[in-house]
Scaffold this active site. Structure first.
Site, PDB file in Angstrom:
ATOM      1  N   THR A  63       0.884  -1.164   0.000  1.00 37.85           N
ATOM      2  CA  THR A  63       0.000   0.000   0.000  1.00 37.85           C
ATOM      3  C   THR A  63       0.920   1.211   0.000  1.00 37.85           C
ATOM      4  OG1 THR A  63      -0.134  -0.091   2.414  1.00 37.85           O
ATOM      5  CG2 THR A  63      -1.940  -1.085   1.181  1.00 37.85           C
ATOM      6  N   ASP A  97      11.676   1.402  -4.250  1.00 36.24           N
ATOM      7  CA  ASP A  97      10.511   0.609  -4.657  1.00 36.24           C
ATOM      8  C   ASP A  97      10.843  -0.236  -5.883  1.00 36.24           C
ATOM      9  OD1 ASP A  97       9.024   1.861  -2.658  1.00 36.24           O
ATOM     10  OD2 ASP A  97       8.050   3.264  -4.039  1.00 36.24           O
TER      11      ASP A  97
END
Length: 163
Positions: A63, A97
């Site tokens: 998330t 990421d």
């Protein structure tokens, strides 16, 4: 435009921002349970410490906050103060990421990113739409995807910098 807080107050506010059990994580956990998926949370043994790990589907779910991970949506605004600092910090998050997603894929994991804008705000998806997208992706066997206000679509991951 100057910051409305002094340095000590801003520092205190930033330290108070949680990294686990956030409102968007709680909402997603509830939806996963409602659909009937068993999951583990924040597995530190995996790259990026995914928010949710669904072993039965060999998939992980992150998330991502739209600001912290530079999502191209209405929730991301470039800060007016200390702009270079924030863009550098957020850029490092985005690079991390990409690195973590690549490492997870190399280990055989499928990766889904659920953006904050899909979970909260004026354009969020309703619970039914979110549950359908989650179930669709988890059961489909797709490698990577993202869910945002537009629904579910491919996740394009730039290769991490090696410099």
């Amino acid at each position: 435009m100057a910051d409305v807080h002094n340095k000590a107050t801003r520092s205190k506010n930033m330290r108070a921002i949680g990294t686990r059990d956030t409102a968007i994580e709680k909402r997603l956990a509830g939806l996963l349970m409602e659909v009937g998926f068993e999951f583990r949370v924040q597995d530190a043994a995996l790259p990026g410490r995914p928010d949710f790990v669904i072993d039965s589907g060999q998939c992980v779910i992150f998330t991502h906050g739209c600001f912290w991970h530079r999502h191209n949506c209405y929730l991301f605004k470039v800060p007016a103060t200390r702009t270079d600092f924030w863009l550098d910090k957020i850029g490092k998050n985005v690079a991390r990421d990409a690195r973590d997603i690549t490492l997870l894929q190399e280990q055989g994991w499928r990766v889904l990113v659920v953006w904050e804008c899909a979970l909260r705000g004026r354009m969020k998806l309703d619970d039914r739409a979110l549950m359908e997208r989650l179930e669709e992706w988890i059961c489909s066997g797709g490698k990577t995807a993202q869910i945002d206000t537009q629904g579910i679509r491919p996740l394009r991951v730039s290769p991490p910098d090696t410099a």
